[in-house]
Design an enzyme around this catalytic site. Structure first.
Site, PDB file in Angstrom:
ATOM      1  N   ASP A   8      -5.461  -7.965   0.860  1.00 18.00           N
ATOM      2  CA  ASP A   8      -4.394  -7.015   0.557  1.00 18.00           C
ATOM      3  C   ASP A   8      -4.364  -6.898  -0.962  1.00 18.00           C
ATOM      4  OD1 ASP A   8      -2.125  -5.336   0.769  1.00 18.00           O
ATOM      5  OD2 ASP A   8      -0.795  -7.060   0.497  1.00 18.00           O
ATOM      6  N   GLU A  67      -7.435  -3.437   2.868  1.00 17.79           N
ATOM      7  CA  GLU A  67      -6.498  -2.337   3.089  1.00 17.79           C
ATOM      8  C   GLU A  67      -6.855  -1.161   2.189  1.00 17.79           C
ATOM      9  OE1 GLU A  67      -1.733  -1.636   2.642  1.00 17.79           O
ATOM     10  OE2 GLU A  67      -2.402  -3.572   3.437  1.00 17.79           O
ATOM     11  N   ASP A 139       1.966 -10.845   1.053  1.00 21.81           N
ATOM     12  CA  ASP A 139       0.613 -10.406   0.711  1.00 21.81           C
ATOM     13  C   ASP A 139      -0.435 -11.121   1.568  1.00 21.81           C
ATOM     14  OD1 ASP A 139       2.249 -10.922  -2.084  1.00 21.81           O
ATOM     15  OD2 ASP A 139       1.350  -8.924  -1.963  1.00 21.81           O
TER      16      ASP A 139
END
Length: 178
Positions: A8, A67, A139
């Site tokens: 992330d 992501e 996260d």
């Protein structure tokens, strides 16, 4: 046995999570955050690259799931996020990892069942699915969810290997990048 690194990306905090597929089970290996602070932006990108490179060397994943960038209201924030993603992707391809990308909506839908789930719902599902003693940081939870999304969407067919009631979406997603 296969290991997947989920990432992330962020220009100040980059979440990471590694899962291992052992037969019909998903095992948690490690999760955490690279806290790169408020220093010079180029130095922060280097810290992301170096930190992920160290994790890759230490834990030997074969695949990275990351992501995708979503549109920010602030163009400067979107550009910085894109550069952080670039540093992460460069670390992966520098170590010959396959790279797959998933949108935040795909990830949330795959692990929570709702593409607009809140952060705490993702954290909770990661603690349940991976049998963690406590929910990981936001996260890190997003990174673990990204790794699980790839396992679910890939030819590895993990959806059928999750406990009953925890089956996730089987829609195809992600894309190979080199």
């Amino acid at each position: 046995m296969s290991r997947i690194l989920g990432v992330d990306p962020g220009s100040r905090k980059t979440g990471f999570g590694i899962i291992e597929l052992q037969g019909r089970q998903i095992k948690h290996v490690i999760n955490g955050r690279l806290l790169v602070g408020d220093g010079d932006f180029a130095d922060r990108l280097k810290q992301i690259f170096d930190g992920l490179s160290d994790l890759i060397e230490r834990y030997q994943p074969e695949i990275m799931a990351i992501e995708k960038v979503f549109l920010h209201k602030n163009a400067d924030s979107a550009l910085k996020l894109g550069q952080a993603r670039g540093a992460a992707i460069c670390a992966a391809v520098n170590h010959n990892l396959l790279v797959h990308e998933y949108s935040a909506t795909q990830i949330k839908k795959a692990v929570v069942g709702n593409g607009h789930a809140k952060k705490d719902q993702v954290q909770y599902m990661m603690s349940v699915m991976l049998q963690l003693a406590e929910p990981p940081a936001e996260d890190a939870a997003d990174a673990l969810a990204c790794a699980i999304t790839h396992a679910n969407h890939s030819s590895l067919g993990i959806a059928s290997k999750l406990p009953e009631g925890m089956r996730t979406s089987r829609r195809r997603g992600g894309r190979y990048s080199r």
